[in-house]
Design an enzyme around this catalytic site. Structure first.
Site, short mmCIF file in Angstrom:
data_model
loop_
_atom_site.label_atom_id
_atom_site.label_comp_id
_atom_site.label_asym_id
_atom_site.label_seq_id
_atom_site.Cartn_x
_atom_site.Cartn_y
_atom_site.Cartn_z
N LYS A 28 30.58 33.46 32.26
CA LYS A 28 29.55 34.21 32.97
C LYS A 28 28.12 33.91 32.53
O LYS A 28 27.83 33.84 31.36
CB LYS A 28 29.82 35.71 32.78
CG LYS A 28 31.09 36.17 33.46
CD LYS A 28 31.00 37.65 33.74
CE LYS A 28 32.16 38.42 33.13
NZ LYS A 28 31.76 39.61 32.41
N GLY B 20 33.17 33.93 18.81
CA GLY B 20 34.06 34.18 19.93
C GLY B 20 34.92 32.97 20.24
O GLY B 20 35.36 32.27 19.33
N ARG C 111 37.50 35.25 10.39
CA ARG C 111 36.62 36.40 10.11
C ARG C 111 36.99 37.07 8.79
O ARG C 111 36.12 37.61 8.10
CB ARG C 111 36.69 37.42 11.25
CG ARG C 111 35.80 37.05 12.42
CD ARG C 111 35.83 38.13 13.48
NE ARG C 111 34.80 37.91 14.48
CZ ARG C 111 34.63 38.67 15.55
NH1 ARG C 111 35.43 39.69 15.76
NH2 ARG C 111 33.67 38.42 16.41
N GLY D 128 29.24 38.36 20.87
CA GLY D 128 28.16 39.12 21.49
C GLY D 128 26.96 39.28 20.56
O GLY D 128 25.80 39.19 20.99
C1 3PG Z 1 33.49 41.25 18.65
O1 3PG Z 1 34.57 40.68 18.49
O2 3PG Z 1 32.69 40.96 19.56
C2 3PG Z 1 33.11 42.32 17.64
O3 3PG Z 1 34.15 42.55 16.76
C3 3PG Z 1 32.67 43.57 18.34
O4 3PG Z 1 33.71 44.05 19.14
P1 3PG Z 1 33.38 44.73 20.55
O5 3PG Z 1 32.82 43.67 21.45
O6 3PG Z 1 34.69 45.29 21.03
O7 3PG Z 1 32.36 45.81 20.26
MG MG Z 2 32.49 41.49 21.75
#
Ligand code: 3PG
Ligand code: MG
Length: 397
Positions: free
Chosen positions: A200, A353, A39, A376
């Site tokens: 999930k 992720g 990142r 997300g």
């Molecule tokens: C992530 O890793 O999903 C983003 O940096 C956002 O973080 P958060 O899900 O804690 O809002």
């Molecule tokens: Mg997140």
């Protein structure tokens, strides 16, 4: 979707440019060291561009979920140090993200210099989108650049509120994320398959609903496969089950049938008696999952079947590991599929992720068309939702 204005559309030389990045990188539990810096690397083109064009660069980021107070283990010094190494220039970090010390540091910036402000989420105003916190951040700069695609599904002060006070544009990473992710939604080459895993279903329902009519095939592995198997009345033993998602799983399978979208579940799985590397494991067909075992990975027949389907595809979107990837003994399915996808002659897009981490760890990132930094955020985007941080940026004229 319409293209957004970027750093190339504005004058940055000599100006204080607030650049929101997502340096929320994974850290090793014991040492606190960065385990995957992709990142940070992903925002390098924007940081370099600004610095080379004489901007005074003020970086904003969050890390983890400190919940509005200072948490020592979530200070940004480690990310500043790593950025400084890759950038080849010093990157000082302040001990807070607003206040007198920050104002002084900003006032001392020369053209081309880069400064990182401390973790935004040490202030509760960040996540609540507090207007005066957003204004305090905005007062530090002349223009705002959002390169934090991975946080743009959050209507936080540094993502949305700040754009009400400053001329705002997208960075190059933001631009690249939007181009690649909207590309697979808007005009994908067919056949188009989506490989989904992870724990999930509830995280992925919106995305599944939205892509159902656009993809030709959905392949399901990972923890979420158990709930689909349960919906088809299989015994799933002690596998992770989302009880309140059984009906949803059934409905999604029915919808796939109606839309003539193929939907494949594993036909064999690895089961274990416990979640550890010492566990006793077996490969069983899904008809024979023992009551006292749990699913921890997909089996070899499933890997072969999924592989055969993927070979015909011209677009593949993958999100979610095929098994409990954190435990090396249960990472086989994820690793095999990563290799298969890396070798396809297709547009291959990987959701962020844990999927991105697995691909990075295996050194396969360069063999994919695009690996998103958003977890997300990429799911919400592919779910057809307009991300608040993206909506807040003006379109190109
Ligand atoms: C992530 O890793 O999903 C983003 O940096 C956002 O973080 P958060 O899900 O804690 O809002
Ligand atoms: Mg997140």
């Amino acid at each position: 979707m319409n293209r957004k204005m970027t750093v190339e559309d504005i004058e940055v030389s000599g100006r204080r440019v607030i650049l929101r990045v997502d340096f929320n990188v994974p850290l090793a539990e014991e040492t606190g060291e960065i385990t995957d810096d992709s990142r940070i690397r992903a925002s390098l083109p924007t940081i370099k561009y600004l610095s080379e064009h004489g901007a005074r660069v003020i970086l904003l980021s969050h890390m983890g979920r400190p919940g509005g107070k200072v948490v020592a283990g979530l200070r940004l010094a480690v990310t500043a140090e790593r950025l400084s190494q890759i950038l080849g220039q010093p990157v000082p970090v302040t001990s807070d993200c607003v206040g007198v010390e920050v104002e002084k540091a900003v006032a001392g910036l020369k053209n081309g210099e880069v400064l990182l402000l401390e973790n935004l989420r040490f202030h509760s105003g960040e996540e609540s989108g507090d207007a005066s916190f957003a204004e305090a951040l905005a007062s530090l700069g002349d223009v705002f650049v959002n390169d934090a695609f991975a946080t743009s599904h959050r209507a936080h002060a540094s993502i949305v509120g700040i754009t009400r006070h400053l001329p705002s544009v997208a960075g190059f990473l933001m631009e690249k994320e939007l181009k690649n992710l909207s590309g697979i939604l808007e005009n994908p080459a067919h056949p188009f398959a989506s490989l989904l895993g992870g724990a999930k279903i509830s995280d992925k329902v919106g995305m599944l609903e939205n892509i159902m009519s656009k993809v030709d095939l959905i392949l399901i592995g990972g923890g979420m496969a158990a709930t689909f198997l349960k919906a088809k009345s299989y015994e799933i033993g002690r596998s992770l089950l989302e009880v309140d998602m059984i009906d949803t799983a059934a409905r999604l399978m029915e919808k796939a049938g109606k839309e003539k979208t193929g939907l494949l579940l594993p036909n064999d799985v690895v089961v274990a008696d416990e979640l550890s590397n010492e566990a006793e494991t077996a490969i069983v067909p899904v008809e024979n999952i023992p009551r006292d075992r749990r699913i921890v990975d997909i089996g070899p027949r499933t890997i072969a079947d999924f592989s055969k389907e993927l070979q015909n595809c011209r677009t593949v979107f993958w999100n979610g590991p095929m098994g409990i990837y954190e435990i090396p003994g249960f990472a086989g399915g994820t690793q095999e599929l990563a290799k298969i996808i890396a070798n396809l002659e297709a547009i291959t897009v990987i959701g962020g992720g844990s999927t991105a981490e697995a691909v990075n760890e295996m050194g396969l990132t360069d063999k994919m068309t695009f690996v998103s930094t958003g977890g997300g955020a990429s799911l919400e985007f592919l779910g057809g939702q307009m991300l608040p941080g993206v909506a807040a940026l003006p379109d190109k004229q």
